[in-house]
Design a protein around this motif. Sequence first.
Motif, PDB file in Angstrom:
ATOM      1  N   THR A 140       0.825  -1.204   0.000  1.00 17.82           N
ATOM      2  CA  THR A 140       0.000   0.000   0.000  1.00 17.82           C
ATOM      3  C   THR A 140       0.863   1.259   0.000  1.00 17.82           C
ATOM      4  OG1 THR A 140      -1.742  -1.178   1.192  1.00 17.82           O
ATOM      5  CG2 THR A 140      -1.829   1.231   1.227  1.00 17.82           C
ATOM      6  N   ALA A 141       1.954   1.221   0.750  1.00 20.07           N
ATOM      7  CA  ALA A 141       2.840   2.382   0.830  1.00 20.07           C
ATOM      8  C   ALA A 141       3.494   2.685  -0.519  1.00 20.07           C
ATOM      9  CB  ALA A 141       3.911   2.159   1.895  1.00 20.07           C
ATOM     10  N   VAL A 142       3.911   1.643  -1.236  1.00 13.30           N
ATOM     11  CA  VAL A 142       4.553   1.896  -2.528  1.00 13.30           C
ATOM     12  C   VAL A 142       3.521   2.412  -3.533  1.00 13.30           C
ATOM     13  CG1 VAL A 142       4.317  -0.396  -3.613  1.00 13.30           C
ATOM     14  CG2 VAL A 142       6.319   1.012  -4.096  1.00 13.30           C
ATOM     15  N   TRP A 143       2.281   1.929  -3.421  1.00 10.84           N
ATOM     16  CA  TRP A 143       1.198   2.467  -4.264  1.00 10.84           C
ATOM     17  C   TRP A 143       1.015   3.958  -3.984  1.00 10.84           C
ATOM     18  CZ3 TRP A 143      -3.228   4.620  -2.034  1.00 10.84           C
ATOM     19  CH2 TRP A 143      -4.188   5.081  -2.942  1.00 10.84           C
ATOM     20  N   TYR A 144       0.959   4.309  -2.703  1.00  6.53           N
ATOM     21  CA  TYR A 144       0.740   5.704  -2.309  1.00  6.53           C
ATOM     22  C   TYR A 144       1.883   6.598  -2.789  1.00  6.53           C
ATOM     23  CZ  TYR A 144       0.007   9.762   0.715  1.00  6.53           C
ATOM     24  OH  TYR A 144      -0.182  11.039   1.188  1.00  6.53           O
ATOM     25  N   ARG A 145       3.104   6.131  -2.608  1.00  7.95           N
ATOM     26  CA  ARG A 145       4.260   6.956  -2.961  1.00  7.95           C
ATOM     27  C   ARG A 145       4.370   7.185  -4.463  1.00  7.95           C
ATOM     28  NH1 ARG A 145       7.479   3.308   1.399  1.00  7.95           N
ATOM     29  NH2 ARG A 145       6.921   4.563   3.239  1.00  7.95           N
ATOM     30  N   LEU A 146       4.027   6.155  -5.241  1.00  6.33           N
ATOM     31  CA  LEU A 146       4.165   6.275  -6.692  1.00  6.33           C
ATOM     32  C   LEU A 146       2.961   6.924  -7.364  1.00  6.33           C
ATOM     33  CD1 LEU A 146       5.769   2.810  -7.531  1.00  6.33           C
ATOM     34  CD2 LEU A 146       6.911   5.036  -7.520  1.00  6.33           C
ATOM     35  N   THR A 147       1.762   6.644  -6.854  1.00  4.56           N
ATOM     36  CA  THR A 147       0.567   7.134  -7.549  1.00  4.56           C
ATOM     37  C   THR A 147      -0.078   8.359  -6.911  1.00  4.56           C
ATOM     38  OG1 THR A 147      -1.034   5.759  -6.341  1.00  4.56           O
ATOM     39  CG2 THR A 147       0.083   4.752  -8.229  1.00  4.56           C
ATOM     40  N   GLN A 148       0.158   8.572  -5.617  1.00  9.57           N
ATOM     41  CA  GLN A 148      -0.447   9.712  -4.938  1.00  9.57           C
ATOM     42  C   GLN A 148       0.564  10.840  -4.712  1.00  9.57           C
ATOM     43  OE1 GLN A 148      -3.944   9.371  -4.477  1.00  9.57           O
ATOM     44  NE2 GLN A 148      -3.316   7.618  -5.740  1.00  9.57           N
ATOM     45  N   LEU A 149       1.763  10.467  -4.276  1.00 14.43           N
ATOM     46  CA  LEU A 149       2.818  11.473  -4.116  1.00 14.43           C
ATOM     47  C   LEU A 149       3.543  11.735  -5.432  1.00 14.43           C
ATOM     48  CD1 LEU A 149       4.488  10.447  -0.719  1.00 14.43           C
ATOM     49  CD2 LEU A 149       2.780  12.223  -1.122  1.00 14.43           C
ATOM     50  N   HIS A 150       3.360  10.813  -6.383  1.00 13.86           N
ATOM     51  CA  HIS A 150       4.015  10.904  -7.694  1.00 13.86           C
ATOM     52  C   HIS A 150       5.536  11.016  -7.544  1.00 13.86           C
ATOM     53  CE1 HIS A 150       0.045  11.304  -9.431  1.00 13.86           C
ATOM     54  NE2 HIS A 150      -0.207  12.310  -8.610  1.00 13.86           N
ATOM     55  N   ALA A 151       6.077  10.184  -6.669  1.00 14.41           N
ATOM     56  CA  ALA A 151       7.523  10.179  -6.444  1.00 14.41           C
ATOM     57  C   ALA A 151       8.254   9.649  -7.674  1.00 14.41           C
ATOM     58  CB  ALA A 151       7.855   9.316  -5.228  1.00 14.41           C
ATOM     59  N   ASP A 152       9.337  10.307  -8.025  1.00 20.79           N
ATOM     60  CA  ASP A 152      10.174   9.834  -9.132  1.00 20.79           C
ATOM     61  C   ASP A 152      11.108   8.727  -8.668  1.00 20.79           C
ATOM     62  OD1 ASP A 152       9.185  11.748 -10.996  1.00 20.79           O
ATOM     63  OD2 ASP A 152      10.431  13.268 -10.035  1.00 20.79           O
ATOM     64  N   GLU A 153      11.517   8.817  -7.408  1.00 21.28           N
ATOM     65  CA  GLU A 153      12.443   7.823  -6.870  1.00 21.28           C
ATOM     66  C   GLU A 153      12.157   7.595  -5.392  1.00 21.28           C
ATOM     67  OE1 GLU A 153      17.255   6.873  -6.596  1.00 21.28           O
ATOM     68  OE2 GLU A 153      16.551   8.831  -7.288  1.00 21.28           O
ATOM     69  N   VAL A 154      12.131   6.334  -5.000  1.00 14.94           N
ATOM     70  CA  VAL A 154      11.929   5.960  -3.601  1.00 14.94           C
ATOM     71  C   VAL A 154      13.083   5.044  -3.201  1.00 14.94           C
ATOM     72  CG1 VAL A 154      10.389   4.921  -1.902  1.00 14.94           C
ATOM     73  CG2 VAL A 154       9.429   6.039  -3.928  1.00 14.94           C
ATOM     74  N   VAL A 155      13.726   5.362  -2.090  1.00 18.49           N
ATOM     75  CA  VAL A 155      14.863   4.570  -1.617  1.00 18.49           C
ATOM     76  C   VAL A 155      14.484   3.881  -0.308  1.00 18.49           C
ATOM     77  CG1 VAL A 155      17.278   4.590  -0.918  1.00 18.49           C
ATOM     78  CG2 VAL A 155      16.481   6.193  -2.672  1.00 18.49           C
ATOM     79  N   TYR A 156      14.640   2.573  -0.272  1.00 21.47           N
ATOM     80  CA  TYR A 156      14.354   1.782   0.920  1.00 21.47           C
ATOM     81  C   TYR A 156      15.679   1.374   1.560  1.00 21.47           C
ATOM     82  CZ  TYR A 156       9.503   1.287  -0.699  1.00 21.47           C
ATOM     83  OH  TYR A 156       8.207   1.530  -1.091  1.00 21.47           O
ATOM     84  N   ILE A 157      15.824   1.654   2.847  1.00 20.35           N
ATOM     85  CA  ILE A 157      17.074   1.349   3.550  1.00 20.35           C
ATOM     86  C   ILE A 157      16.781   0.415   4.722  1.00 20.35           C
ATOM     87  CG2 ILE A 157      19.074   2.305   4.750  1.00 20.35           C
ATOM     88  CD1 ILE A 157      18.495   4.972   3.360  1.00 20.35           C
ATOM     89  N   THR A 158      17.262  -0.810   4.626  1.00 14.41           N
ATOM     90  CA  THR A 158      17.105  -1.791   5.709  1.00 14.41           C
ATOM     91  C   THR A 158      18.339  -2.694   5.708  1.00 14.41           C
ATOM     92  OG1 THR A 158      16.090  -3.585   4.419  1.00 14.41           O
ATOM     93  CG2 THR A 158      14.611  -1.861   5.257  1.00 14.41           C
TER      94      THR A 158
END
Length: 257
Positions: A140-158
């Motif tokens: 759900t979070a990746v959906w929100y970030r890409l389609t609602q925030l329209h993020a060009d790049e998302v970095v996951y750090i774990t």
Amino acid sequence: MKDAYPDFLHHTPEVSDLQTFYKAAKKRFDEEPEFKKRSQEEVVALQSGDEYARKAWQICCDISRKSFEEVYRRLGIKGLKEQGESFYNEMIGPVVEMLEKQGLVVESNGAKCIFTDIDEVPMMVVKSDGGYGYDSTDVTAVWYRLTQLHADEVVYITDLGQEVHFKKLFEVAKMAGWHHPPQTKLDYLGFGVVCGEDGKKFKTRSGTTVKLTDLLDEAEDRAKKELESRLNAGEGEAAGRSTGLTEEEFDNASKII
């Protein structure tokens, strides 16, 4: 919370050390089947908006928030927008329905899953008991970030132990039509596992991890001792300044280092 503070809904308990509280609950979860079952049911109740469950959760959030704010203050971090897992809770159901309509969701052992070519273990978007887990939130979070925030790049750090999980997540995002590389980028940045003095990997759920505040305290203490040692020894440019710093200046220098 209900067992330790039965009247918590009307009289907020004084719980200052969540780590101790959590560790005790984890011990019961591992050793008492009945407590484990009730705990799992409480998670479903929380996600469904149950008043009692949400009150207990809010108490824990408020305590955690105070600790977080202290760490942010010490690290000079400002302007953060709080957007934890609960932020996505009400979005999970609609996102799962969206994925079902696309034909991506398959029922497996009572759970709703999405299979990818990355790994034979699927992403479980709804657990067999009807509750949501990390997979549900991450999808759900990746959906929100890409389609609602329209993020060009998302970095996951774990830590690297979750690398396969995020590869599957990125694949689901592509399958769903949210992720369009190279126009959008989903990057995974992994680091080595964090271990204790015994060399074993820290596990958050065990309640035995080192607090960041304690780590910062130790770092400052070591820096201060090293600074004092160098000044007293008169190393390099520090020569002649061994008596030129006040205690407050020593403390400030230690924090900067």
